[in-house]
Scaffold this motif. Sequence first.
Motif, mmCIF file in Angstrom:
data_model
loop_
_atom_site.group_PDB
_atom_site.id
_atom_site.type_symbol
_atom_site.label_atom_id
_atom_site.label_comp_id
_atom_site.label_asym_id
_atom_site.label_seq_id
_atom_site.Cartn_x
_atom_site.Cartn_y
_atom_site.Cartn_z
ATOM 1 N N GLY A 128 -6.347 21.126 3.905
ATOM 2 C CA GLY A 128 -6.921 20.212 4.872
ATOM 3 C C GLY A 128 -7.703 21.019 5.625
ATOM 4 O O GLY A 128 -8.978 20.696 6.091
ATOM 5 N N LEU A 129 -7.462 22.547 6.091
ATOM 6 C CA LEU A 129 -8.094 23.210 6.517
ATOM 7 C C LEU A 129 -9.537 23.543 5.917
ATOM 8 O O LEU A 129 -10.681 23.646 6.515
ATOM 9 N N LEU A 130 -9.327 23.817 4.697
ATOM 10 C CA LEU A 130 -10.749 23.959 3.813
ATOM 11 C C LEU A 130 -11.866 22.619 3.895
ATOM 12 O O LEU A 130 -12.932 22.803 3.952
ATOM 13 N N ILE A 131 -10.887 21.477 3.779
ATOM 14 C CA ILE A 131 -11.739 20.449 3.790
ATOM 15 C C ILE A 131 -12.495 20.242 5.085
ATOM 16 O O ILE A 131 -13.888 19.837 5.197
ATOM 17 N N SER A 132 -11.774 20.544 6.211
ATOM 18 C CA SER A 132 -12.418 20.483 7.587
ATOM 19 C C SER A 132 -13.702 21.475 7.648
ATOM 20 O O SER A 132 -14.654 21.326 8.151
ATOM 21 N N ALA A 133 -13.480 22.643 7.413
ATOM 22 C CA ALA A 133 -14.322 23.679 6.982
ATOM 23 C C ALA A 133 -15.395 23.451 6.351
ATOM 24 O O ALA A 133 -16.785 23.659 6.437
ATOM 25 N N PHE A 134 -15.130 22.672 5.091
ATOM 26 C CA PHE A 134 -16.387 22.216 4.216
ATOM 27 C C PHE A 134 -17.356 21.292 4.984
ATOM 28 O O PHE A 134 -18.342 21.365 4.747
ATOM 29 N N TYR A 135 -16.898 20.279 5.827
ATOM 30 C CA TYR A 135 -17.811 19.522 6.547
ATOM 31 C C TYR A 135 -18.375 20.047 7.357
ATOM 32 O O TYR A 135 -19.671 20.058 7.685
ATOM 33 N N PHE A 136 -17.835 20.837 8.451
ATOM 34 C CA PHE A 136 -18.247 21.457 9.638
ATOM 35 C C PHE A 136 -17.592 22.998 9.732
ATOM 36 O O PHE A 136 -16.663 23.165 9.796
ATOM 37 N N PRO A 137 -18.753 23.941 9.474
ATOM 38 C CA PRO A 137 -19.887 24.035 9.626
ATOM 39 C C PRO A 137 -20.726 23.780 8.164
ATOM 40 O O PRO A 137 -22.239 23.786 8.294
ATOM 41 N N ILE A 138 -20.180 24.127 7.110
ATOM 42 C CA ILE A 138 -20.834 24.130 6.000
ATOM 43 C C ILE A 138 -21.931 23.168 5.704
ATOM 44 O O ILE A 138 -23.065 23.377 5.415
ATOM 45 N N TRP A 139 -21.144 21.878 5.433
ATOM 46 C CA TRP A 139 -21.775 20.611 5.002
ATOM 47 C C TRP A 139 -23.070 20.601 5.975
ATOM 48 O O TRP A 139 -24.140 20.130 5.728
ATOM 49 N N THR A 140 -22.827 20.212 7.432
ATOM 50 C CA THR A 140 -23.599 19.809 8.253
ATOM 51 C C THR A 140 -24.989 20.759 8.674
ATOM 52 O O THR A 140 -25.849 20.140 9.055
ATOM 53 N N SER A 141 -24.632 21.834 8.415
ATOM 54 C CA SER A 141 -25.801 22.915 8.698
ATOM 55 C C SER A 141 -26.552 23.274 7.606
ATOM 56 O O SER A 141 -27.666 24.063 7.523
ATOM 57 N N THR A 142 -26.280 22.654 6.305
ATOM 58 C CA THR A 142 -26.521 23.256 5.021
ATOM 59 C C THR A 142 -27.247 21.986 4.238
ATOM 60 O O THR A 142 -28.580 22.269 3.680
ATOM 61 N N MET A 143 -26.637 20.995 4.054
ATOM 62 C CA MET A 143 -27.074 19.915 3.277
ATOM 63 C C MET A 143 -28.124 18.977 4.135
ATOM 64 O O MET A 143 -27.922 18.032 5.022
ATOM 65 N N ILE A 144 -29.402 19.367 4.037
ATOM 66 C CA ILE A 144 -30.553 18.694 4.928
ATOM 67 C C ILE A 144 -31.235 17.744 4.155
ATOM 68 O O ILE A 144 -31.802 16.628 4.663
ATOM 69 N N THR A 145 -31.827 18.156 2.844
ATOM 70 C CA THR A 145 -32.596 17.386 2.202
ATOM 71 C C THR A 145 -31.916 16.940 0.745
ATOM 72 O O THR A 145 -30.859 17.553 0.473
#
Length: 391
Positions: free
Chosen positions: A336-353
């Motif tokens: 669960g901690l990994l999934i949470s970190a995967f969404y924020f900040p990894i996904w939200t700050s990287t997947m732009i286009t």
Amino acid sequence: MNRYKSLLEIFWVASRLGLTSFGGPTAHLGYFHQMYVQKKKWLDEKTYADLVALSQFLPGPASSQVGIGIGILRAGIMGGIISFVGFTLPSVIALILFALLLTGTTIGDSGLIHGLKIVAVAVVAHAIVQMAKSLTPDLKRKTIALFAVVITLFWQTPFTQVSVILIAALVGYLLYTQQTHHDESISKFAISKKTAIFSLLIFFILIILLPIIRDFSDSYWLALFDSFYRSGSFVFGGGHVVLPLLEQEFVPSGWISDEAFLTGYGATQAVPGPLFTFSAYLGTIMMGWKGGLVATFAIFLPAFLLLIGVLPFWDQLRHSSKVKGAIMGVNAAVIGLLISAFYFPIWTSTMITASDFALAAILFFMLAYWKLPPWVVVISGALGGIMIGLI
């Protein structure tokens, strides 16, 4: 003279592994088995299995703890220290140099850095998929993981993550009380119970007193040491799990930016050795090369203290069904901690286009299905980021 010769041999073998062991904790354990058990015959299969089991039981970097334990078996506590230094030093030097390069140039604005951030997306996604297969195989543990995701996304503080781990341990303790262990092997380690108890006392004294002293001090060095020490004390499940703890420690407080954090995490995949050396990069970005060394020492110190403290008692502990149940709960929360970190900040700050997502999908495929070495994936991600920047 024989003792010095033994220590030099440990350093030489561990350094070779530190320079060549790509692929994360699971791969490291394979390299260790091949070198220490099959080639050098420094320990037998059962003793090695004991050390691997212990590394899963304790918080901290699993592969590093196994390496430290092998060093202790070979030449006492000093052997464990030498084994750790040899395995860890190559990646620490590489990441400190990378951080110094990053802070001294405009490389941080390049497509290469964006590509490294996309590498982090692929690597963490792959880690989640692989770890979830073994750590959340049933509905109860999937539910614990879901609880961890929801709580840590709603309340993003370092104390939230520690609380989730403790609650998951209690739930696992209550739900999984009938676990059995059929391995009857017993391992002997050259550490007295007196030394073990002293080591555990130091661990708990530091975990309790450091935050209190920090509140009454303006020292950035003390704050740095406290943050990395606590992160190293509560990481269950391998190196990737340190990501959410360190992110919550340093990004919201402004010590380091999202971009610099993820850039370093991506770069860490390109070097051999333990993933915990990500701390060397972070410390250098925040406080220079001295900060890198302090951060590395602080995050690995709990692993040393706990390993030395538990080794003499491990054979009794690992046969306890309730202890094993608590660890099962913690491991589920780790997902669960990994999934949470995967969404924020990894996904939200990287997947732009759409191009970012396409590159992440390719890199994930390279890891998960083509089984390419991580360094190949990192180079591909960096080149892909440059190409996206030119489009």
